[in-house]
Scaffold this motif. Structure first.
Motif, PDB file in Angstrom:
ATOM      1  N   GLU A 266       0.837  -1.193   0.000  1.00 47.90           N
ATOM      2  CA  GLU A 266       0.000   0.000   0.000  1.00 47.90           C
ATOM      3  C   GLU A 266       0.873   1.245   0.000  1.00 47.90           C
ATOM      4  N   ASP A 267       0.492   2.216  -0.814  1.00 46.25           N
ATOM      5  CA  ASP A 267       1.125   3.537  -0.834  1.00 46.25           C
ATOM      6  C   ASP A 267       2.652   3.426  -0.910  1.00 46.25           C
ATOM      7  N   TRP A 268       3.134   2.574  -1.802  1.00 48.50           N
ATOM      8  CA  TRP A 268       4.576   2.312  -1.899  1.00 48.50           C
ATOM      9  C   TRP A 268       5.241   3.391  -2.742  1.00 48.50           C
ATOM     10  N   THR A 269       6.167   4.098  -2.140  1.00 51.79           N
ATOM     11  CA  THR A 269       6.844   5.208  -2.805  1.00 51.79           C
ATOM     12  C   THR A 269       8.355   5.046  -2.702  1.00 51.79           C
ATOM     13  N   VAL A 270       9.037   5.241  -3.810  1.00 48.36           N
ATOM     14  CA  VAL A 270      10.487   5.039  -3.884  1.00 48.36           C
ATOM     15  C   VAL A 270      11.111   6.207  -4.631  1.00 48.36           C
ATOM     16  N   HIS A 271      12.216   6.720  -4.098  1.00 48.54           N
ATOM     17  CA  HIS A 271      12.966   7.781  -4.750  1.00 48.54           C
ATOM     18  C   HIS A 271      14.245   7.214  -5.364  1.00 48.54           C
ATOM     19  N   SER A 272      14.749   7.923  -6.355  1.00 45.52           N
ATOM     20  CA  SER A 272      15.998   7.521  -6.994  1.00 45.52           C
ATOM     21  C   SER A 272      17.147   7.605  -5.989  1.00 45.52           C
ATOM     22  N   PRO A 273      18.051   6.623  -5.981  1.00 43.86           N
ATOM     23  CA  PRO A 273      19.182   6.683  -5.048  1.00 43.86           C
ATOM     24  C   PRO A 273      20.221   7.734  -5.425  1.00 43.86           C
ATOM     25  N   THR A 274      20.205   8.191  -6.673  1.00 37.90           N
ATOM     26  CA  THR A 274      21.183   9.187  -7.113  1.00 37.90           C
ATOM     27  C   THR A 274      20.582  10.584  -7.238  1.00 37.90           C
ATOM     28  N   GLN A 275      19.273  10.656  -7.464  1.00 37.70           N
ATOM     29  CA  GLN A 275      18.570  11.940  -7.521  1.00 37.70           C
ATOM     30  C   GLN A 275      17.447  11.898  -6.489  1.00 37.70           C
ATOM     31  N   ARG A 276      17.780  12.233  -5.269  1.00 33.59           N
ATOM     32  CA  ARG A 276      16.898  11.985  -4.129  1.00 33.59           C
ATOM     33  C   ARG A 276      15.537  12.669  -4.238  1.00 33.59           C
ATOM     34  N   ASP A 277      15.419  13.700  -5.053  1.00 32.54           N
ATOM     35  CA  ASP A 277      14.140  14.387  -5.180  1.00 32.54           C
ATOM     36  C   ASP A 277      13.246  13.774  -6.266  1.00 32.54           C
ATOM     37  N   ARG A 278      13.792  12.835  -7.030  1.00 32.88           N
ATOM     38  CA  ARG A 278      13.008  12.239  -8.118  1.00 32.88           C
ATOM     39  C   ARG A 278      12.262  11.010  -7.627  1.00 32.88           C
ATOM     40  N   VAL A 279      10.930  11.025  -7.772  1.00 31.56           N
ATOM     41  CA  VAL A 279      10.084   9.900  -7.363  1.00 31.56           C
ATOM     42  C   VAL A 279      10.003   8.909  -8.520  1.00 31.56           C
ATOM     43  N   VAL A 280      10.408   7.670  -8.276  1.00 31.17           N
ATOM     44  CA  VAL A 280      10.412   6.642  -9.315  1.00 31.17           C
ATOM     45  C   VAL A 280       9.191   5.741  -9.208  1.00 31.17           C
ATOM     46  N   VAL A 281       8.775   5.433  -7.981  1.00 29.01           N
ATOM     47  CA  VAL A 281       7.538   4.692  -7.728  1.00 29.01           C
ATOM     48  C   VAL A 281       6.682   5.589  -6.840  1.00 29.01           C
ATOM     49  N   ASP A 282       5.444   5.846  -7.268  1.00 24.37           N
ATOM     50  CA  ASP A 282       4.632   6.889  -6.632  1.00 24.37           C
ATOM     51  C   ASP A 282       3.311   6.323  -6.109  1.00 24.37           C
ATOM     52  N   GLY A 283       3.301   5.954  -4.827  1.00 30.07           N
ATOM     53  CA  GLY A 283       2.065   5.528  -4.175  1.00 30.07           C
ATOM     54  C   GLY A 283       1.456   4.262  -4.749  1.00 30.07           C
ATOM     55  N   ALA A 284       2.294   3.313  -5.143  1.00 30.09           N
ATOM     56  CA  ALA A 284       1.795   2.096  -5.779  1.00 30.09           C
ATOM     57  C   ALA A 284       1.102   1.181  -4.770  1.00 30.09           C
ATOM     58  N   ALA A 285       0.070   0.480  -5.233  1.00 29.06           N
ATOM     59  CA  ALA A 285      -0.647  -0.490  -4.408  1.00 29.06           C
ATOM     60  C   ALA A 285      -1.064  -1.664  -5.283  1.00 29.06           C
ATOM     61  N   LEU A 286      -0.842  -2.866  -4.780  1.00 30.22           N
ATOM     62  CA  LEU A 286      -1.293  -4.060  -5.498  1.00 30.22           C
ATOM     63  C   LEU A 286      -1.461  -5.210  -4.524  1.00 30.22           C
ATOM     64  N   THR A 287      -2.213  -6.219  -4.939  1.00 26.01           N
ATOM     65  CA  THR A 287      -2.457  -7.402  -4.110  1.00 26.01           C
ATOM     66  C   THR A 287      -2.193  -8.664  -4.925  1.00 26.01           C
ATOM     67  N   LEU A 288      -1.791  -9.717  -4.221  1.00 23.26           N
ATOM     68  CA  LEU A 288      -1.611 -11.040  -4.825  1.00 23.26           C
ATOM     69  C   LEU A 288      -2.363 -12.050  -3.985  1.00 23.26           C
ATOM     70  N   ARG A 289      -2.997 -13.019  -4.642  1.00 24.79           N
ATOM     71  CA  ARG A 289      -3.748 -14.057  -3.948  1.00 24.79           C
ATOM     72  C   ARG A 289      -3.102 -15.414  -4.191  1.00 24.79           C
ATOM     73  N   ARG A 290      -3.379 -16.331  -3.322  1.00 25.88           N
ATOM     74  CA  ARG A 290      -2.830 -17.687  -3.465  1.00 25.88           C
ATOM     75  C   ARG A 290      -3.346 -18.323  -4.757  1.00 25.88           C
ATOM     76  N   GLY A 291      -2.424 -18.991  -5.454  1.00 23.24           N
ATOM     77  CA  GLY A 291      -2.812 -19.664  -6.687  1.00 23.24           C
ATOM     78  C   GLY A 291      -3.037 -18.733  -7.854  1.00 23.24           C
ATOM     79  N   GLU A 292      -2.574 -17.490  -7.735  1.00 23.43           N
ATOM     80  CA  GLU A 292      -2.846 -16.482  -8.755  1.00 23.43           C
ATOM     81  C   GLU A 292      -1.554 -16.057  -9.452  1.00 23.43           C
TER      82      GLU A 292
END
Length: 513
Positions: A266-292
């Motif tokens: 939920e709300d997964w956010t990641v910044h670049s390790p070399t450009q700390r102000d650049r957002v590379v992943v912005d508020g991502a959310a996903l789900t996985l279910r068994r057998g899927e």
């Protein structure tokens, strides 16, 4: 009779453990684009290495005739002097040298007293860059270029050697769609200029669009040569020749028995390790279910791999935020060890660099992520390690003379099976597979798809990242789409089409599924 620029007759080449080529014949017409197809291990690259002198005369038997004259090349320089230039799948540019220096490396532009004439070098390089459609300054270091641009530099380098026969080994394997289209258009232009091209590729749609003829190899033998301008040469027709049987379905059938949610971010956010102000992943959310089996689609730069690596023990990125849940409970994953302990696995898109230790045995690679299961008081049980590797070799149908063989000697498909075996041995119940079929042939792809189905049938959840939309549609229960670091859509298997996914993949703002 065909105006052939190249004839290879009865080419046979053996390595200590295998006969790679057995009485192979190849004829290439002057000024055509000639494709060579076959499964991994069929002998395609070996045949081209024989032609280019990488495997010198004396290491193989048979005859090579180029432009009507017999040839016996003792090295690459011999073949290049005749105008035969090979561009390998692993590009050979020196990263710290400039574009111009790479183009003329070993073929320097010299002036008075034998010194390099840098003005002429850069000017000639600029002309070649214009010819291949690369708008870069010739003094730019090669390491500052993406893979697509590096490929163009390699072609410019070949043109500097007055190439007459250009060999390209999987030239678009690591390219995005736009770079691939540009490269194929460039090859069409070279054909119009009278340059003959031989292209090795697993991308059958590209072969059908560009090749004049296609020679199919199987198990080190020539099967047939097809006129691609004739009627009835479909992708299925090529596949049948490659694998020796009809593949009625590209994607194996699976019983879709999807269970409860097993993993959620939920709300997964990641910044670049070399450009700390650049957002590379912005508020991502996903789900996985068994057998899927769930897909993750996106164009180059969308943030798919960055999302996967940051979730898997924060192995990429900075200022990472968000929440991770396993079986309904929030968990903390700070390291790769934490991820493995929580039942997560990540099979990288770059198996040769990060997925495998190529100089180590299959045995050591299979056990690498789960040594704790084989150790007692800090000592690894070698016999047990061997037994585990042998079991996976049988179950995964890894084609190798022994589990003691180095991973680097395996074909791409078999290397990928070793990577999957490594993570299956950890008993992971959430597997993230990043481009699991990149660079492998259609027969091996079918086997990888079958393995993914087996994982799902065992109740594990699988997230597949792929740049091939038909692949995601063919094997997944649901597909998420990413664009500019955001999850922009979620599509069920029944509603998934390439057009709909592409709409989500090209959005710049977050959209509702």
């Amino acid at each position: 009779m065909t105006d052939a620029i190249l004839r290879m007759r009865g080419i046979t080449k053996s390595f200590p453990a295998v006969k790679a080529l057995q009485d192979v014949n190849l004829e290439v017409a002057r000024g055509e684009i000639h494709a060579i197809c076959g499964e991994n291990g069929a002998g395609k690259s070996t045949l081209m290495k024989v032609l280019s002198g990488v495997h010198p005369y004396g290491d193989y038997s048979g005859e090579i005739e180029f432009d009507g004259e017999p040839c016996r090349f003792s090295g690459i320089r011999d073949s290049e002097r005749r105008g035969i230039v090979i561009i390998h799948q692993e590009l050979a540019l020196s990263p710290y040298l400039s574009i111009a220096e790479n183009i003329y490396l070993g073929n320097e532009r010299r002036g008075r007293f034998g010194l390099i004439d840098w003005n002429r070098t850069n000017a000639d390089a600029a002309a070649l860059l214009e010819r291949v459609g690369l708008r870069e300054n010739p003094v730019t270091p090669a390491m500052d270029l993406g893979v697509g641009k590096q490929q163009l530099v390699e072609i410019a380098k070949a043109l500097s050697k007055e190439v007459r026969l250009l060999i390209l080994d999987e030239p678009t394997a690591a390219l995005n769609d736009a770079d691939s289209r540009h490269l194929l258009d460039l090859l069409r232009g070279l054909r119009a200029d009278g340059i003959t091209c031989v292209i090795i590729s697993h991308k059958l749609n590209e072969i059908r669009s560009i090749a004049d003829s296609t020679t199919i190899l199987r198990d080190g033998r020539t099967i047939e040569t097809l006129d691609m301008h004739g009627d009835g040469v479909s992708e299925d027709r090529i596949i049948s020749g490659m694998v020796g049987r009809e593949l009625g379905h590209r994607y194996p059938e699976r019983v879709h028995d999807v269970g409860a949610e097993v993993f959620r971010i939920e709300d997964w956010t990641v910044h670049s390790p070399t450009q700390r102000d650049r957002v590379v992943v912005d508020g991502a959310a996903l789900t996985l279910r068994r057998g899927e089996v769930v897909g993750l689609a996106g164009l180059m730069g969308a943030g798919r791999t960055e999302l996967a690596m940051s979730v898997f023990g924060r192995s990429w990125g900075a200022r990472i935020g968000g929440r991770v849940f396993k079986n309904g409970e929030e968990i903390r994953i700070r390291t790769v060890g934490d991820a493995i302990a929580h039942g997560l696995a990540y099979a990288t898109e770059d198996r040769k660099t990060y997925g495998l230790n190529l100089i180590e045995s299959i045995t050591r690679n299979v056990s690498a992520a789960g040594l704790g299961k084989l150790a007692k008081a800090g000592w690894v049980n070698d016999n047990r390690e061997y037994e585990v590797a042998e079991r996976f070799r049988r179950e995964m149908n890894i084609k190798a003379p022994s589990v003691l063989a180095p991973a680097g000697e395996l074909s791409g498909g078999n290397q990928q099976k070793v990577v999957l075996s490594k993570w299956m041995f950890t008993d992971a119940d959430v597997l993230i597979l990043d481009e699991p079929t990149r660079g492998i042939d259609v027969g091996a792809k079918y086997e990888i798809y079958s393995i993914i189905n087996t994982l799902a049938e065992q109740g594990r959840a699988v997230l597949v990242i792929s740049s091939e939309l038909p692949e995601l549609i063919g094997i997944c229960d649901r597909v998420y789409a990413m664009a500019a670091g955001r999850i922009t859509g979620e599509v069920s298997r029944a509603d998934a089409t390439p057009e709909r996914l592409m709409q989500y993949m090209t959005q710049t703002e977050e959209a509702s599924p």
